[in-house]
Every structure is written in C-alpha cells, then in structure tokens.
Design a protein around this motif. Structure first.
Motif, mmCIF file in Angstrom:
data_model
loop_
_atom_site.group_PDB
_atom_site.id
_atom_site.type_symbol
_atom_site.label_atom_id
_atom_site.label_comp_id
_atom_site.label_asym_id
_atom_site.label_seq_id
_atom_site.Cartn_x
_atom_site.Cartn_y
_atom_site.Cartn_z
ATOM 1 N N ASP A 1 -2.974 0.367 -8.297
ATOM 2 C CA ASP A 1 -3.492 -0.952 -7.952
ATOM 3 C C ASP A 1 -2.629 -2.001 -8.650
ATOM 4 O O ASP A 1 -1.747 -1.673 -9.448
ATOM 5 C CB ASP A 1 -4.971 -1.094 -8.321
ATOM 6 C CG ASP A 1 -5.243 -0.869 -9.808
ATOM 7 O OD1 ASP A 1 -4.329 -1.067 -10.634
ATOM 8 O OD2 ASP A 1 -6.385 -0.497 -10.140
ATOM 9 N N MET A 2 -2.871 -3.264 -8.343
ATOM 10 C CA MET A 2 -1.997 -4.315 -8.860
ATOM 11 C C MET A 2 -2.037 -4.401 -10.379
ATOM 12 O O MET A 2 -1.015 -4.635 -11.034
ATOM 13 C CB MET A 2 -2.400 -5.665 -8.244
ATOM 14 C CG MET A 2 -1.303 -6.700 -8.265
ATOM 15 S SD MET A 2 0.138 -6.121 -7.324
ATOM 16 C CE MET A 2 1.287 -7.461 -7.660
ATOM 17 N N ALA A 3 -3.212 -4.192 -10.951
ATOM 18 C CA ALA A 3 -3.346 -4.273 -12.406
ATOM 19 C C ALA A 3 -2.517 -3.199 -13.095
ATOM 20 O O ALA A 3 -1.818 -3.461 -14.084
ATOM 21 C CB ALA A 3 -4.815 -4.156 -12.807
ATOM 22 N N GLN B 1 0.880 -3.664 -15.378
ATOM 23 C CA GLN B 1 0.899 -3.116 -16.737
ATOM 24 C C GLN B 1 2.169 -2.304 -16.975
ATOM 25 O O GLN B 1 2.854 -2.471 -17.998
ATOM 26 C CB GLN B 1 -0.331 -2.236 -16.970
ATOM 27 C CG GLN B 1 -0.348 -1.585 -18.346
ATOM 28 C CD GLN B 1 -1.439 -0.530 -18.489
ATOM 29 O OE1 GLN B 1 -2.254 -0.336 -17.583
ATOM 30 N NE2 GLN B 1 -1.455 0.171 -19.607
ATOM 31 N N ILE B 2 2.500 -1.424 -16.024
ATOM 32 C CA ILE B 2 3.681 -0.573 -16.168
ATOM 33 C C ILE B 2 4.958 -1.405 -16.183
ATOM 34 O O ILE B 2 5.844 -1.205 -17.023
ATOM 35 C CB ILE B 2 3.726 0.474 -15.028
ATOM 36 C CG1 ILE B 2 2.555 1.447 -15.161
ATOM 37 C CG2 ILE B 2 5.048 1.229 -15.043
ATOM 38 C CD1 ILE B 2 2.372 2.375 -13.975
ATOM 39 N N ILE B 3 5.054 -2.355 -15.256
ATOM 40 C CA ILE B 3 6.238 -3.208 -15.207
ATOM 41 C C ILE B 3 6.351 -4.046 -16.476
ATOM 42 O O ILE B 3 7.433 -4.205 -17.048
ATOM 43 C CB ILE B 3 6.209 -4.118 -13.964
ATOM 44 C CG1 ILE B 3 6.245 -3.279 -12.682
ATOM 45 C CG2 ILE B 3 7.376 -5.107 -13.995
ATOM 46 C CD1 ILE B 3 7.501 -2.442 -12.510
#
Length: 238
Positions: free
Chosen positions: A76-78, A82-84
């Motif tokens: 999902d976008m969250a 977070q990873i990026i």
C-alpha cells in the motif's frame, strides 16, 4: 568544481537510458549509483516485469554501481513510502544530495517526487523534462540506443506488440492517442544497447503472458466499480 553526488532512479527502459545519457554529460553532476525498485515476490523489476538477472546485466554493461529497493508484491502507499524513505535516508548518509529521474511530462508525479525528497533534504533532477516525446524517441534511435517492448496496456495493444524492437517506423504503428514514449503508462521497454553501454545485453524472447489488475481506487464511487485493466508481458530470458 564540486559536483553534486547523484543517484539515478533507473527503470531499465528507454526514458531512463536517454535521461542518464544526458546527465552523464552534465558537468554539475556525478552519477555514482543506479537505483531500481524490485518486486521481491517475483524477483522482477516493478511495473516492467523484467527479470532481475537482465537488470544486473544492464548495470554491468553501464558500469555504474547499483542497488535494489525491494518491495512486497502489493504494497500500500504507506508501506511504499516507508521503504523508499528508508532507502533515501541511507543514500543521504552516503553523501548523496541529488536524485535523478527519467520523467518527461507527468506534472503530478514530478511534484510528488520533489515533495517527498525535499522532506529528506534531497534535490530532484529531471534531465529530459518537457521534451517533445516524438522528437525524444527519434533522438533516442539516432543516438544508437536499442530497446524492446516488454509490457503494454491491453486497452491499446495485443500480444503481437510486446517483444517488438523499436525502430524508425515505431511511432507510425502506434494507435491514436498513445504517447510515443508511453509516458502515460501505455507501454514499457527494456533498453539493451546504446552509447551508455560498454556492451550489448544479450537475451532471448520467452513466452507472452496476459495479466489483469484492479484499477486503483480514485475515491469517486459515483460510477460504480471500475473495470480491471489488462497488461501483456513479454518475458525476456538471459
């Protein structure tokens, strides 16, 4: 003159290749790493469906250090942000100050990238921004770059289109309304040769596969459920 330590967001396709070509000629920047997002579930390049082995062969031909950003199958976008964000923070600690992209005219995407990076003190760079896409594609071919279509939206194309090597007549064969560079996501490519490569990347053409995906939720439910969209993929094998 001190150069800006820059990492390039490499998609494996034609737009990335020509954007990197121009950036390498810009004396203001020192391109010291290529970054690509990988679908860790399939071990393939996100969106393009390219095998990681061919991506590595591409990196080795370009001879610039690289690293992967591994994403889960359907983040999902969250989770994506977070990873990026964690990746950018690590790069910042390594001394990187600029992040480059091969985007051409998607204003919302550019604004999103600039906003997210600015929060972490990184400057976004767009070497081919606002270029005429028909002229840019012609320039790409004139420079000696070679690219093959690896996936395409079934709204515009059938399975015969994927696996096509781009040539001088490529634009003439595109359906009306399709951007010459596929900037709206109509198709994606794998660049396997050109002036930034020390050697061509070898591959064989494998099977063609059709997959359907749910349309992203636009937040407007007035028209009822959105139809899924289909994508044709051409598997390239090392």
């Amino acid at each position: 003159m001190n150069k800006f330590k820059t990492y390039f967001n490499w998609s494996s396709g034609k737009d990335s290749a020509i954007a990197l070509f121009y950036l390498l000629q810009d004396a203001r920047f020192s391109i010291e790493k290529l970054i690509t997002t990988i679908n860790s579930h399939y071990n393939r390049v996100s969106m393009h469906g390219l095998r990681t082995e061919l991506l590595v062969a591409q990196f080795q031909a370009v001879k610039i250090p690289y690293s992967f950003v591994e994403l889960p199958e359907m983040p999902d976008m969250a989770r994506y942000e977070q990873i990026i964000g964690e990746t950018v923070e690590r790069l910042k600690m390594e001394g990187f100050t600029h992040s480059a992209f091969g985007d051409i005219f998607l204003e919302d995407l550019r604004n999103y990238r600039e906003h997210q990076l600015a929060r972490q003190g990184i400057k976004a760079v767009f070497p081919i921004w606002n270029r005429d896409t028909k002229e840019l594609l012609q320039e790409f071919l004139d420079l000696g770059f070679k690219s093959i279509v690896v996936c395409a939206n079934s709204k515009f194309f059938n399975e015969d289109f994927v696996g096509t090597v781009m040539d001088k007549d490529f634009v003439k064969r595109l359906p009306q309304g399709v951007d010459p560079c596929g900037e709206n996501g109509e198709f994606h490519t794998f660049c396997f040769d050109g002036p930034i490569f020390n050697n061509p990347v070898s591959f064989d053409i494998g099977e063609k596969v059709y997959r359907e995906y749910d349309n992203p939720n636009t937040g407007d439910n007035s028209n009822g459920p959105q139809d899924p969209y289909g994508v044709w993929y051409c598997d390239l094998k090392p």
